[in-house]
Motif scaffolding. Structure first.
Motif, PDB file in Angstrom:
ATOM      1  N   SER A  70       0.815  -1.211   0.000  1.00  0.00           N
ATOM      2  CA  SER A  70       0.000   0.000   0.000  1.00  0.00           C
ATOM      3  C   SER A  70       0.852   1.267   0.000  1.00  0.00           C
ATOM      4  O   SER A  70       0.401   2.338  -0.369  1.00  0.00           O
ATOM      5  CB  SER A  70      -0.941   0.002   1.197  1.00  0.00           C
ATOM      6  N   PHE A  71       2.125   1.138   0.442  1.00  0.00           N
ATOM      7  CA  PHE A  71       2.979   2.332   0.441  1.00  0.00           C
ATOM      8  C   PHE A  71       3.725   2.505  -0.875  1.00  0.00           C
ATOM      9  O   PHE A  71       4.361   3.510  -1.108  1.00  0.00           O
ATOM     10  CB  PHE A  71       3.963   2.291   1.605  1.00  0.00           C
ATOM     11  N   GLY A  72       3.681   1.450  -1.725  1.00  0.00           N
ATOM     12  CA  GLY A  72       4.303   1.565  -3.038  1.00  0.00           C
ATOM     13  C   GLY A  72       5.803   1.744  -2.993  1.00  0.00           C
ATOM     14  O   GLY A  72       6.356   2.566  -3.712  1.00  0.00           O
ATOM     15  N   VAL A  73       6.467   0.979  -2.134  1.00  0.00           N
ATOM     16  CA  VAL A  73       7.928   1.108  -2.031  1.00  0.00           C
ATOM     17  C   VAL A  73       8.597  -0.204  -2.440  1.00  0.00           C
ATOM     18  O   VAL A  73       8.183  -1.281  -2.017  1.00  0.00           O
ATOM     19  CB  VAL A  73       8.362   1.470  -0.584  1.00  0.00           C
ATOM     20  N   VAL A  74       9.636  -0.094  -3.267  1.00  0.00           N
ATOM     21  CA  VAL A  74      10.437  -1.272  -3.627  1.00  0.00           C
ATOM     22  C   VAL A  74      11.864  -1.003  -3.175  1.00  0.00           C
ATOM     23  O   VAL A  74      12.460   0.013  -3.534  1.00  0.00           O
ATOM     24  CB  VAL A  74      10.409  -1.514  -5.159  1.00  0.00           C
ATOM     25  N   LYS A  75      12.379  -1.924  -2.361  1.00  0.00           N
ATOM     26  CA  LYS A  75      13.756  -1.765  -1.885  1.00  0.00           C
ATOM     27  C   LYS A  75      14.677  -2.504  -2.841  1.00  0.00           C
ATOM     28  O   LYS A  75      14.404  -3.646  -3.204  1.00  0.00           O
ATOM     29  CB  LYS A  75      13.904  -2.403  -0.500  1.00  0.00           C
ATOM     30  N   LEU A  76      15.767  -1.847  -3.191  1.00  0.00           N
ATOM     31  CA  LEU A  76      16.744  -2.493  -4.059  1.00  0.00           C
ATOM     32  C   LEU A  76      18.072  -2.554  -3.311  1.00  0.00           C
ATOM     33  O   LEU A  76      18.580  -1.533  -2.842  1.00  0.00           O
ATOM     34  CB  LEU A  76      16.906  -1.682  -5.355  1.00  0.00           C
ATOM     35  N   GLN A  77      18.593  -3.785  -3.204  1.00  0.00           N
ATOM     36  CA  GLN A  77      19.874  -3.953  -2.525  1.00  0.00           C
ATOM     37  C   GLN A  77      20.990  -3.912  -3.552  1.00  0.00           C
ATOM     38  O   GLN A  77      21.041  -4.749  -4.449  1.00  0.00           O
ATOM     39  CB  GLN A  77      19.858  -5.303  -1.781  1.00  0.00           C
ATOM     40  N   LEU A  78      21.866  -2.932  -3.440  1.00  0.00           N
ATOM     41  CA  LEU A  78      22.987  -2.780  -4.385  1.00  0.00           C
ATOM     42  C   LEU A  78      24.268  -2.898  -3.589  1.00  0.00           C
ATOM     43  O   LEU A  78      24.682  -1.954  -2.945  1.00  0.00           O
ATOM     44  CB  LEU A  78      22.968  -1.385  -4.989  1.00  0.00           C
ATOM     45  N   ASP A  79      24.872  -4.052  -3.582  1.00  0.00           N
ATOM     46  CA  ASP A  79      26.028  -4.308  -2.712  1.00  0.00           C
ATOM     47  C   ASP A  79      25.673  -3.865  -1.290  1.00  0.00           C
ATOM     48  O   ASP A  79      24.724  -4.343  -0.718  1.00  0.00           O
ATOM     49  CB  ASP A  79      27.295  -3.589  -3.222  1.00  0.00           C
ATOM     50  N   ALA A  80      26.435  -2.864  -0.783  1.00  0.00           N
ATOM     51  CA  ALA A  80      26.183  -2.466   0.614  1.00  0.00           C
ATOM     52  C   ALA A  80      25.082  -1.404   0.727  1.00  0.00           C
ATOM     53  O   ALA A  80      24.643  -1.075   1.822  1.00  0.00           O
ATOM     54  CB  ALA A  80      27.477  -1.944   1.219  1.00  0.00           C
ATOM     55  N   ILE A  81      24.658  -0.880  -0.398  1.00  0.00           N
ATOM     56  CA  ILE A  81      23.686   0.229  -0.326  1.00  0.00           C
ATOM     57  C   ILE A  81      22.269  -0.277  -0.543  1.00  0.00           C
ATOM     58  O   ILE A  81      22.016  -1.128  -1.390  1.00  0.00           O
ATOM     59  CB  ILE A  81      23.959   1.284  -1.427  1.00  0.00           C
ATOM     60  N   GLU A  82      21.357   0.304   0.225  1.00  0.00           N
ATOM     61  CA  GLU A  82      19.949  -0.025   0.016  1.00  0.00           C
ATOM     62  C   GLU A  82      19.249   1.240  -0.466  1.00  0.00           C
ATOM     63  O   GLU A  82      19.380   2.292   0.136  1.00  0.00           O
ATOM     64  CB  GLU A  82      19.334  -0.494   1.325  1.00  0.00           C
ATOM     65  N   VAL A  83      18.552   1.092  -1.591  1.00  0.00           N
ATOM     66  CA  VAL A  83      17.860   2.257  -2.137  1.00  0.00           C
ATOM     67  C   VAL A  83      16.362   1.968  -2.153  1.00  0.00           C
ATOM     68  O   VAL A  83      15.937   0.893  -2.571  1.00  0.00           O
ATOM     69  CB  VAL A  83      18.335   2.549  -3.580  1.00  0.00           C
ATOM     70  N   ASP A  84      15.591   2.916  -1.641  1.00  0.00           N
ATOM     71  CA  ASP A  84      14.131   2.771  -1.685  1.00  0.00           C
ATOM     72  C   ASP A  84      13.592   3.521  -2.886  1.00  0.00           C
ATOM     73  O   ASP A  84      13.783   4.743  -2.994  1.00  0.00           O
ATOM     74  CB  ASP A  84      13.496   3.388  -0.419  1.00  0.00           C
ATOM     75  N   PHE A  85      12.944   2.792  -3.785  1.00  0.00           N
ATOM     76  CA  PHE A  85      12.260   3.436  -4.907  1.00  0.00           C
ATOM     77  C   PHE A  85      10.783   3.461  -4.568  1.00  0.00           C
ATOM     78  O   PHE A  85      10.235   2.451  -4.092  1.00  0.00           O
ATOM     79  CB  PHE A  85      12.461   2.635  -6.203  1.00  0.00           C
ATOM     80  N   SER A  86      10.127   4.585  -4.820  1.00  0.00           N
ATOM     81  CA  SER A  86       8.704   4.593  -4.484  1.00  0.00           C
ATOM     82  C   SER A  86       7.881   5.278  -5.571  1.00  0.00           C
ATOM     83  O   SER A  86       8.401   6.067  -6.357  1.00  0.00           O
ATOM     84  CB  SER A  86       8.487   5.288  -3.142  1.00  0.00           C
ATOM     85  N   ILE A  87       6.613   4.927  -5.538  1.00  0.00           N
ATOM     86  CA  ILE A  87       5.666   5.568  -6.446  1.00  0.00           C
ATOM     87  C   ILE A  87       5.119   6.790  -5.707  1.00  0.00           C
ATOM     88  O   ILE A  87       4.794   6.695  -4.522  1.00  0.00           O
ATOM     89  CB  ILE A  87       4.514   4.593  -6.780  1.00  0.00           C
ATOM     90  N   PRO A  88       5.052   7.925  -6.374  1.00  0.00           N
ATOM     91  CA  PRO A  88       4.503   9.112  -5.689  1.00  0.00           C
ATOM     92  C   PRO A  88       3.143   8.759  -5.090  1.00  0.00           C
ATOM     93  O   PRO A  88       2.363   8.014  -5.699  1.00  0.00           O
ATOM     94  CB  PRO A  88       4.367  10.137  -6.812  1.00  0.00           C
TER      95      PRO A  88
END
Ligand code: CTP
Length: 461
Positions: A70-88
């Protein structure tokens, strides 16, 4: 202006090539403007159709994980970094009260509309990776410059009452003053008991940021007071107005002194490692006992025994803040013994007393707390920045090899068995007596210890 990790760049290129509009949002943008390091990266993707489309786009680049559909967030793990991509997303009021909202995911929203549900103006900025420009619809940059802590929208702000605790830590971390409108709203939220439903773990996370990430946590505690939130922490509230001897504490009441000590402690441990948390909490709690011991005796203000009465008060206070038992266990002895470095120095304490103290508390940590206590005042001595008593105690503790841990016991149960005794409850009594004798330096080698044991058994049994 915004420096993204290089591993993220091919992903951004792919998104741009697809005609999407990735915008870096939240703390990462704020920290970049302030020139501070930041590890969490949040990217809002404008133009995206839905969550599946987002997931499919990101999957070739690493491990993806959809968090809270429901929050529209996809977490992407890139080596040691975690990036949250979200839909407005935006929220639509569907019922009365601060929880009556529905979340609507919508890639076609304007940045301003999507940003309007954020907490503070400086957290509602974005960096558009397609146009390479800063988006700042609520003048967050100006507020940061003018040291203002302002909400974006009163109606959405109240949705998450934790934001008041966030305000407290942000005020301290970024040296900000809450606006009158925020103060009024905060007091209203407190009066409407909105904060009572917050899980303590979430509140504690904000306390951690307050104590570890700011140079002057006192600013946050002052905001806590201005917002009317101190009654949630009665042990702290009780320090306000408790007088102190003006010779030792010209700075004023126990509350004022405590906040100064917390600030000094922040400088002394200087980095935001979580392991420093107990030191700051010990600083915050060190004088809690003054609230129930302070009296005028022969014309002087005294708080005799406050280091002892402070122990249960510290325990109550911390138990309501956190379930981390080990943390509480580390703080209590520091509170109990915080006067010892100064007392020992003045009395020229003997080796045995220092060894006994090391058995109760880590000496180097205790000296740090006592130093913060000594410097957290407005006396002339405090201004020197030196804490002679601490220097002395550290030197003595080093000479006695008890700086970081207690003296290791020379006698163990197996030595008693070898001496012909049968294991029983009595073993503890004998080993305790042996340890006391060792701290009194009646023996200092294993051979001497065994001789002492022989004699002890002969005398007592
Ligand atoms: N946010 C919000 N309300 C909350 C929590 C978060 O509006 N109760 C928004 C803010 O825009 C914030 C972003 O979500 O900047 C990310 O939140 P979070 O990661 O919790 O904190 P940061 O603001 O990044 O700060 P920190 O440096 O403390 O992690």
């Amino acid at each position: 202006m915004i420096q993204l990790p290089s591993s993220l760049l091919p992903i951004i290129k792919t998104l741009l090539d697809k005609g999407l509009r990735p915008v870096v949002v939240g703390g990462f943008v704020r920290d970049a403007i302030l020139g501070l390091p930041s590890k969490d990266i949040d990217i809002e993707l404008f133009g995206i159709k839905d969550l599946e489309a987002l997931e499919t786009l990101l999957a070739p680049f690493g491990k993806v994980n959809v968090v809270g559909k429901s929050f529209g967030v996809v977490k992407l793990q890139l080596d040691a970094i975690e990036v949250d991509f979200s839909i407005p997303r935006t929220e639509q009021k569907v019922a009365q009260g601060h929880k009556g909202f529905d979340v609507i995911l919508d890639g076609s929203l304007s940045f301003k509309k999507a940003a309007s549900r954020r907490d503070f103006t400086f957290n509602a900025m974005g960096y558009d990776l397609s146009s390479k420009e800063l988006l700042d619809p609520f003048n967050g940059q100006k507020d940061l410059r003018e040291r203002r802590l302002a909400f974006v929208d009163a109606e959405t702000f109240v949705e998450d009452p934790l934001r008041l605790y966030r305000a407290v830590q942000f005020a301290a971390r970024f040296d900000l003053q809450p606006t009158e409108a925020l103060i009024t709203l905060a007091r209203k939220m407190v009066a409407e008991k909105m904060l009572e439903e917050l899980p303590k773990e979430r509140v504690f996370e904000e306390f951690k940021k307050l104590l570890l990430k700011s140079r002057r946590p006192s600013q946050g505690f002052r905001v806590l007071d201005i917002f009317g939130m101190l009654p949630y922490f009665p042990e702290l509230l009780a320090l306000q107005g408790v007088p102190q001897d003006p010779i030792y504490h010209p700075e004023g009441d126990v509350w004022t002194h405590t906040l100064m000590v917390v600030d000094v402690m922040s400088r002394l441990h200087s980095d935001d490692k979580e392991e420093n948390l107990y030191l700051s909490l010990a600083a915050l709690c060190h004088d809690l006992g003054k609230s129930n011991t302070t009296k005028k005796i022969d014309g002087r203000i005294r708080a005799i025994g406050h280091e002892n009465t402070g122990v249960p008060l510290t325990e109550y206070f911390l138990e309501r803040l956190s379930d981390e038992k080990a943390l509480v266990e580390k703080i209590l002895p520091l509170v109990k013994h915080h006067l010892k470095p100064m007392q020992f120095y003045k009395q020229g304490a003997k080796a045995a007393a220092i060894r006994r103290l090391a058995n109760q508390v880590n000496i180097s940590e205790l000296v740090l707390l006592a130093k913060a206590d000594y410097l957290g005042r407005t006396t002339l001595e405090a201004r020197s920045g030196e804490f002679e008593a601490g220097v002395w105690l550290i030197q003595r503790a080093k000479e006695l090899s008890v700086m970081q841990k207690p003296l290791p016991a020379l006698l163990q149960g197996r030595d008693l068995v070898r001496a012909g005794l049968t294991p029983s409850k009595q073993f503890k009594v004998i080993l305790d007596a042996a340890y006391e004798a060792q701290m009194d330096a009646l023996f200092s080698t294993k051979e001497e210890a065994l001789l002492w044991l022989k004699q002890y058994i002969n005398e007592v049994y």
